[in-house]
Write a protein that holds these residues in place. Structure first.
Motif, mmCIF file in Angstrom:
data_model
loop_
_atom_site.group_PDB
_atom_site.id
_atom_site.type_symbol
_atom_site.label_atom_id
_atom_site.label_comp_id
_atom_site.label_asym_id
_atom_site.label_seq_id
_atom_site.Cartn_x
_atom_site.Cartn_y
_atom_site.Cartn_z
ATOM 1 N N ARG A 61 -8.694 0.535 7.885
ATOM 2 C CA ARG A 61 -7.689 -0.319 8.300
ATOM 3 C C ARG A 61 -7.506 -1.755 7.479
ATOM 4 N NH1 ARG A 61 -8.021 -1.756 14.544
ATOM 5 N NH2 ARG A 61 -8.100 0.711 14.425
ATOM 6 N N ASN A 62 -8.447 -2.123 7.127
ATOM 7 C CA ASN A 62 -8.403 -3.337 6.428
ATOM 8 C C ASN A 62 -7.799 -3.037 4.986
ATOM 9 O OD1 ASN A 62 -9.230 -6.601 5.953
ATOM 10 N ND2 ASN A 62 -10.539 -5.343 4.274
ATOM 11 N N ASP A 63 -8.431 -2.035 4.272
ATOM 12 C CA ASP A 63 -8.046 -1.674 3.233
ATOM 13 C C ASP A 63 -6.327 -1.277 3.047
ATOM 14 O OD1 ASP A 63 -10.346 -2.017 2.023
ATOM 15 O OD2 ASP A 63 -10.968 0.028 2.143
ATOM 16 N N TYR A 64 -5.877 -0.654 4.095
ATOM 17 C CA TYR A 64 -4.401 -0.324 4.386
ATOM 18 C C TYR A 64 -3.699 -1.737 4.321
ATOM 19 C CZ TYR A 64 -0.115 1.133 6.668
ATOM 20 O OH TYR A 64 1.138 1.232 6.927
ATOM 21 N N HIS A 65 -3.986 -2.483 5.220
ATOM 22 C CA HIS A 65 -3.350 -3.779 5.285
ATOM 23 C C HIS A 65 -3.443 -4.473 3.816
ATOM 24 C CE1 HIS A 65 -2.171 -3.778 9.143
ATOM 25 N NE2 HIS A 65 -3.488 -3.736 9.790
ATOM 26 N N VAL A 66 -4.385 -4.647 3.120
ATOM 27 C CA VAL A 66 -4.247 -5.281 1.710
ATOM 28 C C VAL A 66 -3.576 -4.508 1.211
ATOM 29 C CG1 VAL A 66 -6.019 -5.941 -0.014
ATOM 30 C CG2 VAL A 66 -6.614 -6.382 2.437
ATOM 31 N N ASN A 67 -3.612 -3.368 0.744
ATOM 32 C CA ASN A 67 -2.942 -2.410 -0.135
ATOM 33 C C ASN A 67 -1.350 -2.485 0.191
ATOM 34 O OD1 ASN A 67 -5.164 -1.245 -1.362
ATOM 35 N ND2 ASN A 67 -5.262 0.547 -0.059
ATOM 36 N N THR A 68 -1.100 -2.686 1.643
ATOM 37 C CA THR A 68 0.399 -2.829 1.931
ATOM 38 C C THR A 68 1.110 -4.025 1.434
ATOM 39 O OG1 THR A 68 0.281 -1.280 3.799
ATOM 40 C CG2 THR A 68 1.918 -2.960 3.804
ATOM 41 N N GLN A 69 0.159 -5.096 1.752
ATOM 42 C CA GLN A 69 0.578 -6.425 1.208
ATOM 43 C C GLN A 69 0.544 -6.468 -0.348
ATOM 44 O OE1 GLN A 69 -1.898 -9.787 2.758
ATOM 45 N NE2 GLN A 69 -0.911 -11.233 1.431
ATOM 46 N N SER A 70 -0.368 -6.002 -0.951
ATOM 47 C CA SER A 70 -0.497 -6.103 -2.725
ATOM 48 C C SER A 70 0.879 -5.239 -2.893
ATOM 49 C CB SER A 70 -1.567 -5.236 -2.980
ATOM 50 O OG SER A 70 -2.615 -5.914 -2.516
ATOM 51 N N LYS A 71 1.123 -3.955 -2.484
ATOM 52 C CA LYS A 71 2.398 -3.159 -2.788
ATOM 53 C C LYS A 71 3.416 -4.042 -2.658
ATOM 54 C CE LYS A 71 4.830 1.143 -1.731
ATOM 55 N NZ LYS A 71 4.595 2.203 -0.933
ATOM 56 N N GLU A 72 4.017 -4.781 -1.506
ATOM 57 C CA GLU A 72 5.099 -5.567 -1.134
ATOM 58 C C GLU A 72 5.111 -6.592 -2.244
ATOM 59 O OE1 GLU A 72 8.721 -6.139 0.652
ATOM 60 O OE2 GLU A 72 7.159 -4.498 0.720
ATOM 61 N N GLU A 73 4.161 -7.302 -2.520
ATOM 62 C CA GLU A 73 4.139 -8.527 -3.344
ATOM 63 C C GLU A 73 4.332 -7.938 -4.792
ATOM 64 O OE1 GLU A 73 0.100 -10.276 -3.179
ATOM 65 O OE2 GLU A 73 0.807 -11.420 -1.295
ATOM 66 N N ILE A 74 3.915 -6.898 -5.241
ATOM 67 C CA ILE A 74 4.400 -6.356 -6.808
ATOM 68 C C ILE A 74 5.705 -5.786 -6.597
ATOM 69 C CG2 ILE A 74 4.056 -4.363 -7.907
ATOM 70 C CD1 ILE A 74 1.050 -4.170 -7.181
ATOM 71 N N ARG A 75 6.211 -5.271 -5.461
ATOM 72 C CA ARG A 75 7.822 -5.275 -5.439
ATOM 73 C C ARG A 75 8.515 -6.379 -5.542
ATOM 74 N NH1 ARG A 75 11.829 -5.365 -2.116
ATOM 75 N NH2 ARG A 75 10.649 -5.914 -0.411
ATOM 76 N N LEU A 76 8.196 -7.324 -4.917
ATOM 77 C CA LEU A 76 8.731 -8.638 -5.164
ATOM 78 C C LEU A 76 8.858 -9.220 -6.291
ATOM 79 C CD1 LEU A 76 7.725 -10.298 -1.722
ATOM 80 C CD2 LEU A 76 10.166 -9.482 -2.263
ATOM 81 N N LEU A 77 7.301 -8.950 -6.984
ATOM 82 C CA LEU A 77 7.237 -9.482 -8.358
ATOM 83 C C LEU A 77 8.250 -8.906 -9.261
ATOM 84 C CD1 LEU A 77 5.824 -11.437 -10.420
ATOM 85 C CD2 LEU A 77 4.297 -9.443 -10.318
ATOM 86 N N HIS A 78 8.514 -7.443 -8.929
ATOM 87 C CA HIS A 78 9.362 -6.621 -9.951
ATOM 88 C C HIS A 78 10.804 -6.990 -9.865
ATOM 89 C CE1 HIS A 78 6.852 -3.836 -12.048
ATOM 90 N NE2 HIS A 78 6.380 -3.391 -10.893
ATOM 91 N N GLU A 79 11.286 -7.461 -8.434
ATOM 92 C CA GLU A 79 12.407 -7.777 -8.238
ATOM 93 C C GLU A 79 12.734 -9.265 -8.827
ATOM 94 O OE1 GLU A 79 13.353 -8.070 -4.065
ATOM 95 O OE2 GLU A 79 13.358 -5.811 -3.821
#
Length: 256
Positions: free
Chosen positions: A182-200
Motif C-alpha cells: 500500500r505504501n509503495d502504491y501511494h508513493v508510485n502514484t505520487q511519483s507518476k503524477e509529479e512526472i506528469r506535471l513535470l512533462h506538462e
C-alpha cells in the motif's frame, strides 16, 4: 538606387522607406497598441522606426509580463496538485515493531528458531539420544520402550504448539507485505503524477516560452536594426556636413 521618401503618420516628418514600416506589416499586437492612440490608422500608412520605438518597448514589456504570469500560474498549479497528492513515505517495519505484542514477539522467536539449522540439528540429536537411551538402556531403565509412544506424544504436542506460533508469525509477515504494498502504491502514484506535471511544465516551456522568446528576439532585432539605421543615417549626415564644410573652406581660400 533612389530610396522612396514617405511621410510618418505619427510625427508627420519625411523618412526613407527603409527607416520604418507600413502599418499592415506590423505585428498584430503592435497594431492594437497603435490603434489605441491613432484609431484612424490604415494599412498603407507609414510609421518610422523612431515612432515605433516606444510601442515596441511597451509590446516587449507586455510579452515578458504575460510570460511571467503564465509561468507563475503553471508553478502554482503544480504546487497545488503536488500538495493535494502529498504522501509521506512511511517505515512499515518501524510501525509494526511499535505495535508488536508479547505473544507476537514469542511467535517470531519460535518461527525464527524453528526455521534454523540449530533447531534441526538439536532436534535430531535429542531424538537420537532419547531412542538410544531406551534401546541400549545403559542405566538399566527404559522409560519409553519401542515404538517410543512418549516420544511420539512429545513430537505431536510440539507440532501442535509450534504450528499456530509459526502461522502467527506468517500473519505478521503478511501484514507487513500488505502495508508495504500500500505504501509503495501511494508513493508510485505520487511519483507518476509529479512526472506528469513535470512533462506538462516542460511542454509549456517548450511551446509557450519558446514562442515568447522568439517574439522578444524578433522585437529586439527590429529595434537593433532601427537603431543601426539611425546611427548610419547620422553618420552619413555628419560625413555630408564635413564635406560641405571642406568645400566651403576651399571656396573661401580661393576667394581670398
Amino acid at each position: 538606387m533612389q530610396v522612396k521618401r514617405v511621410q510618418d503618420y505619427i510625427s508627420k516628418e519625411w523618412f526613407d522607406e527603409t527607416d520604418g514600416s507600413y502599418f499592415e506589416r506590423l505585428n498584430s499586437r503592435l497594431q492594437i497598441l497603435l490603434k489605441k492612440d491613432y484609431p484612424d490608422l490604415r494599412g498603407h500608412d507609414f510609421i518610422s522606426n523612431i515612432s515605433l520605438l516606444d510601442y515596441r518597448l511597451v509590446f516587449l514589456d507586455e510579452v515578458i509580463a504575460n510570460a511571467n504570469e503564465k509561468n507563475e500560474h503553471v508553478r502554482e498549479t503544480v504546487h497545488d496538485v503536488t500538495k493535494s497528492l502529498l504522501y509521506e513515505d512511511q517505515d512499515i517495519q518501524e510501525q509494526l515493531d511499535s505495535r508488536i505484542t508479547f505473544g507476537q514477539k514469542v511467535a517470531d522467536e519460535v518461527a525464527r528458531f524453528g526455521g534454523s539449522w540449530t533447531f534441526i540439528l538439536s532436534f535430531v540429536a535429542f531424538m537420537a539420544i532419547w531412542m538410544g537411551l531406551n534401546v541400549v538402556q545403559p542405566f538399566g531403565i527404559a522409560f519409553d520402550k519401542y515404538p517410543f509412544i512418549l516420544l511420539n506424544l512429545a513430537l505431536s504436542t510440539l507440532a501442535a504448539v509450534q504450528a499456530p506460533l509459526i502461522m502467527m508469525s506468517q500473519n505478521r509477515a503478511s501484514d507487513y507485505d500488505r502495508l508495504q504494498a500500500r505504501n509503495d502504491y501511494h508513493v508510485n502514484t505520487q511519483s507518476k503524477e509529479e512526472i506528469r506535471l513535470l512533462h506538462e511544465k516542460i511542454d509549456h516551456l517548450v511551446q509557450q516560452d519558446q514562442s515568447d522568446l522568439l517574439t522578444i528576439q524578433k522585437l529586439q532585432t527590429e529595434m537593433l536594426m532601427a537603431v543601426s539605421q539611425q546611427v548610419e543615417k547620422i553618420s552619413d549626415d555628419i560625413r555630408i556636413l564635413k564635406v560641405m564644410r571642406l568645400e566651403r573652406g576651399t571656396h573661401e581660400d580661393k576667394d581670398n
